[in-house]
Design a protein around this motif. Structure first.
Motif, PDB file in Angstrom:
ATOM      1  N   GLN A 240      43.847  36.118  47.908  1.00 37.79           N
ATOM      2  CA  GLN A 240      44.350  37.381  47.366  1.00 37.79           C
ATOM      3  C   GLN A 240      43.260  38.134  46.612  1.00 37.79           C
ATOM      4  N   LEU A 241      42.445  37.406  45.867  1.00 38.20           N
ATOM      5  CA  LEU A 241      41.343  38.039  45.151  1.00 38.20           C
ATOM      6  C   LEU A 241      40.318  38.591  46.136  1.00 38.20           C
ATOM      7  N   ARG A 242      40.068  37.841  47.213  1.00 39.86           N
ATOM      8  CA  ARG A 242      39.137  38.311  48.243  1.00 39.86           C
ATOM      9  C   ARG A 242      39.673  39.587  48.899  1.00 39.86           C
ATOM     10  N   PHE A 243      40.979  39.633  49.112  1.00 35.81           N
ATOM     11  CA  PHE A 243      41.614  40.834  49.681  1.00 35.81           C
ATOM     12  C   PHE A 243      41.370  42.038  48.768  1.00 35.81           C
ATOM     13  N   THR A 246      37.821  43.269  48.900  1.00 38.96           N
ATOM     14  CA  THR A 246      37.582  44.022  50.140  1.00 38.96           C
ATOM     15  C   THR A 246      38.212  45.397  50.056  1.00 38.96           C
ATOM     16  N   TYR A 247      39.437  45.457  49.540  1.00 37.03           N
ATOM     17  CA  TYR A 247      40.114  46.748  49.418  1.00 37.03           C
ATOM     18  C   TYR A 247      39.312  47.693  48.516  1.00 37.03           C
ATOM     19  N   LEU A 248      38.811  47.181  47.401  1.00 33.63           N
ATOM     20  CA  LEU A 248      38.049  48.002  46.460  1.00 33.63           C
ATOM     21  C   LEU A 248      36.596  48.186  46.890  1.00 33.63           C
ATOM     22  N   ASN A 249      36.209  47.474  47.954  1.00 32.93           N
ATOM     23  CA  ASN A 249      34.830  47.541  48.453  1.00 32.93           C
ATOM     24  C   ASN A 249      33.834  47.174  47.362  1.00 32.93           C
ATOM     25  N   ALA A 250      34.157  46.068  46.673  1.00 26.55           N
ATOM     26  CA  ALA A 250      33.333  45.630  45.541  1.00 26.55           C
ATOM     27  C   ALA A 250      33.128  44.126  45.623  1.00 26.55           C
ATOM     28  N   SER A 251      31.895  43.679  45.379  1.00 26.64           N
ATOM     29  CA  SER A 251      31.611  42.244  45.396  1.00 26.64           C
ATOM     30  C   SER A 251      32.155  41.563  44.146  1.00 26.64           C
ATOM     31  N   THR A 252      32.212  42.288  43.037  1.00 27.07           N
ATOM     32  CA  THR A 252      32.803  41.788  41.793  1.00 27.07           C
ATOM     33  C   THR A 252      33.730  42.858  41.229  1.00 27.07           C
ATOM     34  N   LEU A 253      34.657  42.426  40.388  1.00 30.76           N
ATOM     35  CA  LEU A 253      35.623  43.355  39.805  1.00 30.76           C
ATOM     36  C   LEU A 253      35.190  43.758  38.403  1.00 30.76           C
ATOM     37  N   SER A 254      35.208  45.040  38.136  1.00 29.13           N
ATOM     38  CA  SER A 254      34.882  45.544  36.806  1.00 29.13           C
ATOM     39  C   SER A 254      36.085  45.358  35.891  1.00 29.13           C
ATOM     40  N   GLU A 255      35.881  45.598  34.583  1.00 27.44           N
ATOM     41  CA  GLU A 255      36.985  45.501  33.642  1.00 27.44           C
ATOM     42  C   GLU A 255      38.084  46.502  33.983  1.00 27.44           C
ATOM     43  N   THR A 256      37.671  47.690  34.433  1.00 28.08           N
ATOM     44  CA  THR A 256      38.651  48.706  34.833  1.00 28.08           C
ATOM     45  C   THR A 256      39.462  48.230  36.027  1.00 28.08           C
TER      46      THR A 256
END
Length: 298
Positions: A240-243, A246-256
């Protein structure tokens, strides 16, 4: 005044399908409302979905019919603007057309029709072209998300499935369109060769294009929350996190991003029990659906 004088029928058919619908007795409102179909795909107190297989060659159509036999249902539609505006079926027909014009994979609308009595909608219907060898995401999860039945999809297949789905939904949202009813039962998946997948959206009567990015982002929360309802039954938290990455087109997630996903999770909790109940009610039709095609197994 005779009942017939107060009643009116209206049907619009996409020109390429006129001959074929006429050959199968689906060219008038009366015939479509009376059609028994070849398979009953879904049913509720005010709607049903049937499949009609063409006999003059490959192909089929699905007919979704809405019925408003009681005056309380008609008055409810009146206050939603249907009395002077489009019925639910007509609205969904044009929404699917707009989605396809934007390059979004949506099922092809074939025809719509409505029967009115003193302008109140009694019945209406939408006809869509069947996607060959496709099933809903809900059926896919039930077929390939059950390790106890030995049918769990392999990690490679799950990763490709989720990657393709995330990219398809991102393209829809980047086009400015939000579905607003994006549960797994309203998305079709068609397995292709080499463990690839193709997705189609349906039941988009609530969908619309929102041009302002901030307003669209708020509605996207509801889309992703609806999509997350059945995710635990098919994939792991890591999937789910990988999904989401991919949806956000980001290798890591920002605080936002993380704060935004927490909002998605809060809405997900509100949807889950109601959606699971709805899916349990629909399982009575599982025995008449086509068998799931073989894909890579774990």
């Amino acid at each position: 005044m005779p009942h017939e004088m107060l009643s009116s029928d209206l049907m619009v058919i996409d020109p390429p399908f006129r001959g074929r619908l006429a050959a199968h007795g689906l060219d008038t409102v009366a015939r479509v409302l009376a059609c028994g179909g070849d398979h009953l795909a879904a049913w509720s107190r005010t709607s049903d979905v049937i499949r009609v297989d063409f006999t003059d060659g490959p192909g089929a159509v699905f007919i979704k019919r809405y019925h408003y036999p009681r005056w309380r249902h008609r008055w409810r539609a009146f206050f939603r603007g249907v009395f002077f505006g489009a019925s639910r079926a007509r609205n969904e027909f044009h929404t699917l057309q707009r989605m396809r014009a934007l390059g979004i994979h949506a099922v092809r609308p074939v025809a719509w029709g409505e029967r009115r009595f003193t302008h109140f909608v009694q019945s209406c219907f939408l006809i869509t072209e069947a996607v060959p060898e496709a099933m809903s995401l809900a059926a896919f999860a039930q077929s390939y998300g059950r390790p106890e039945q030995g049918r769990r999809a392999s990690p490679r297949v799950r990763h490709e499935f989720l990657r393709s789905l995330a990219e398809e939904i991102r393209r829809m949202h980047e086009a400015g369109f939000v579905h607003q009813d994006l549960f797994w039962r309203n998305v079709l998946v068609r397995p292709l060769s080499q463990e690839r997948f193709e997705f189609y959206f349906l039941d988009a009567s609530l969908g619309r294009r929102i041009r302002r990015a901030r307003a669209r982002r708020e509605k996207i929360v509801y889309d992703l929350a609806a999509l997350s309802v059945l995710a635990p039954d098919f994939c792991s938290r890591a999937d789910q996190l990988r999904f989401m990455r991919t949806y956000l087109n980001a290798s890591t997630l920002s605080e936002t991003d993380r704060a935004w996903l927490l909002d998605v999770q809060r809405h997900w909790g509100l949807y889950r029990e109601t959606e699971l109940k709805r899916l349990r009610q629909g399982q009575v039709f599982d025995s008449i659906r086509p068998a799931a095609p073989p894909i890579g197994a774990a």
